[in-house]
Design an enzyme around this catalytic site. Structure first.
Site, PDB file in Angstrom:
ATOM      1  N   SER A  77     -11.351  -0.316   0.367  1.00 45.07           N
ATOM      2  CA  SER A  77     -10.037  -1.026   0.520  1.00 45.07           C
ATOM      3  C   SER A  77      -9.735  -2.275  -0.417  1.00 45.07           C
ATOM      4  CB  SER A  77      -9.600  -1.505   1.692  1.00 45.07           C
ATOM      5  OG  SER A  77     -10.861  -2.125   2.320  1.00 45.07           O
ATOM      6  N   GLU A  82     -16.141   4.814   3.767  1.00 41.24           N
ATOM      7  CA  GLU A  82     -14.548   5.027   3.187  1.00 41.24           C
ATOM      8  C   GLU A  82     -14.605   5.997   2.001  1.00 41.24           C
ATOM      9  OE1 GLU A  82     -12.293   1.457   2.822  1.00 41.24           O
ATOM     10  OE2 GLU A  82     -13.409   0.496   4.568  1.00 41.24           O
ATOM     11  N   ASN A 115       0.846  -1.124  -0.006  1.00 39.17           N
ATOM     12  CA  ASN A 115      -0.215   0.134   0.182  1.00 39.17           C
ATOM     13  C   ASN A 115       0.829   1.506   0.051  1.00 39.17           C
ATOM     14  OD1 ASN A 115      -2.413  -1.600   0.096  1.00 39.17           O
ATOM     15  ND2 ASN A 115      -2.149  -1.723   2.187  1.00 39.17           N
ATOM     16  N   ASP A 155     -13.313   7.409   6.332  1.00 39.99           N
ATOM     17  CA  ASP A 155     -12.137   6.576   6.496  1.00 39.99           C
ATOM     18  C   ASP A 155     -11.409   6.950   5.078  1.00 39.99           C
ATOM     19  OD1 ASP A 155      -9.906   5.057   6.261  1.00 39.99           O
ATOM     20  OD2 ASP A 155     -10.899   3.539   7.584  1.00 39.99           O
TER      21      ASP A 155
HETATM   22  C1  LIG Z   1      -9.669   1.321   5.192  1.00 42.66           C
HETATM   23  C2  LIG Z   1      -8.909   1.002   6.019  1.00 42.66           C
HETATM   24  N1  LIG Z   1      -9.131   1.564   7.228  1.00 42.66           N
HETATM   25  C3  LIG Z   1      -7.974   1.672   8.210  1.00 42.66           C
HETATM   26  C4  LIG Z   1      -6.944   0.483   8.258  1.00 42.66           C
HETATM   27  C5  LIG Z   1      -6.160   0.318   9.473  1.00 42.66           C
HETATM   28  O1  LIG Z   1      -4.758   0.939   8.965  1.00 42.66           O
HETATM   29  P1  LIG Z   1      -3.338   0.716   9.957  1.00 42.66           P
HETATM   30  O2  LIG Z   1      -2.856  -0.514   8.948  1.00 42.66           O
HETATM   31  O3  LIG Z   1      -2.629   1.984  10.012  1.00 42.66           O
HETATM   32  O4  LIG Z   1      -3.722   0.066  11.182  1.00 42.66           O
HETATM   33  C6  LIG Z   1      -6.813  -0.067   6.978  1.00 42.66           C
HETATM   34  C7  LIG Z   1      -5.451  -0.860   6.747  1.00 42.66           C
HETATM   35  O5  LIG Z   1      -5.487  -1.747   6.163  1.00 42.66           O
HETATM   36  C8  LIG Z   1      -7.636   0.193   5.896  1.00 42.66           C
HETATM   37  O6  LIG Z   1      -7.535  -0.430   4.648  1.00 42.66           O
END
Ligand SMILES: Cc1ncc(COP(=O)(O)O)c(C=O)c1O
Length: 381
Positions: free
Chosen positions: A174, A170, A42, A199
């Protein structure tokens, strides 16, 4: 222990039979010098390996030490944390920022601090595990909204019994890589007096010339919008943050358990990410390059072009997704392999991540191959 052991053996067997075993494998780390084509990490803008970000992180270790040493409200706040919070706020156009030790902790912190038994949380059905966990832990009543369905969202907000409501989405999702219509969702939240939590884990550094999708939608600084980010994707380091009204920051410092009872973010990660923010603001062409590579990957794989970095190729089965990822690895290409329960629609897939700095021709060849290998009828090996 024998009852627990029997259970562990049986769930392990079930996982194997379903093709859902996960593994950790350092050989798949595409760090500098590996020669692997990285379409999985990522580190969207390649900043994890940028000499300026590395140098900033090293300087921070020399100045503050290797760890924060305590919670942020004891002795764990350094000038490096203040610098990060300032730079993130400037980049995203937000009035205030609070850094957490991960994006996961930020999401749990914000939802548990804003939720309560008399606050409705309305959560999109595709949100990340950290937001699901945060909603569950908040003790709020939770309603799941069908993915990106603004009509259903309006009905849930209009017909609620609670006076307070928090909507959770979001900006760019993701796994499927699709986006939220933030302007419409934020307008609904304003109409129905709800707070919107967005997010931007996959939006910061990527959307809006790097400043995020909330900024691009003209919502930066809106009093009813709170943004969460991770530092572990486009910002190239590790950690998370919540951005928005100063009153929300103040509330989090005083009530968010994942902030109060957690050791502060490592200073090297904070200062490295602060440098990444400055680079993103000064070099918006990095995000532009990422989008060009994303379009090439989607076209070559024959899938719809998703608006973020993640381009998603459905596989015929979980086993097929694993076999295809393995075959690609043998060709020197690392891709993500996502299977239930990490896929919101239950469809196993290869997840190809467009990253600034990868060789476009190699990425196109890999995407073509990935699309072919994802189909059962194509012979492997
Ligand atoms: C949409 C989303 N939110 C939060 C997170 C969590 O972030 P971190 O890896 O910094 O804990 C991720 C990580 O994969 C994510 O994809």
């Amino acid at each position: 222990m024998s009852a627990l052991r029997d259970w562990l053996v049986s769930v392990d067997r079930d996982r194997r039979q379903a093709g859902l075993v996960r593994r950790t494998d350092a050989r798949r780390n595409p760090g500098s010098g590996s020669g692997l084509l990285d379409l999985a990490s990522n580190d969207y803008l390649g900043l994890g390996d940028d000499p300026r970000v590395r140098a900033a992180a090293i300087r921070a270790i020399e100045t503050y030490g290797a760890g924060a040493g305590a919670s942020r409200i004891v002795t764990g706040t350094t000038a490096g944390h203040d610098e990060l919070e300032r730079e993130l706020a400037v980049l995203t156009g937000q009035p205030s920022c609070l850094a957490f030790s991960s994006g996961y902790a930020a999401n749990i912190g914000v939802l548990t601090a804003l939720g309560s038994p008399d606050t409705l949380i309305v959560s999109d059905e595709h949100v990340h595990a950290s937001l699901i966990d945060g909603a569950r832990l908040s003790r709020s009543p939770v309603r799941i909204c069908p993915h990106n369905d603004v009509v259903a969202l309006e009905a849930l907000l209009r017909d609620r019994e609670q006076t307070r409501a928090v909507v959770v989405v979001e900006s760019i999702y993701s796994v499927l890589g699709d986006a939220t219509d933030l302007a419409r969702v934020a307008a609904l939240c304003a109409t129905y007096d709800a707070l919107l939590v967005v997010d931007e884990a996959h939006g910061i550094g990527v959307a809006g010339r790097g400043r995020g999708a909330v900024h691009a939608a003209g919502l930066a600084g809106a009093p009813h919008v709170v943004v969460t980010v991770t530092l572990s994707k486009a910002l190239g380091t590790q950690g998370g943050a919540v951005l928005g009204p100063p009153l929300v920051r103040e509330h989090l410092v005083n009530t968010a358990r994942t902030f109060i009872f957690d050791t502060g973010l490592a200073p090297a990660a904070a200062v490295g990410a602060a440098e990444a923010c400055r680079i993103i603001a000064a070099e918006p062409e990095r995000a532009g390059e990422l989008h060009r590579i994303a379009a090439l990957i989607a076209d070559a794989a024959g899938v719809p072009h998703a608006p973020g970095a993640v381009q998603s190729i459905p596989a015929d089965s979980a086993d097929r997704a694993v076999a295809a990822a393995d075959a690609l690895f043998d060709e020197g290409v690392v891709v993500g392999c996502f299977r239930p329960p990490s896929v919101p629609d239950g469809v196993s897939r290869l997840r190809l991540v467009a990253r600034a700095g990868v060789d476009p021709e190699r990425a196109v060849r890999a995407a073509r191959l990935a699309a072919r290998l994802s189909r059962e009828e194509v012979r492997l090996g």
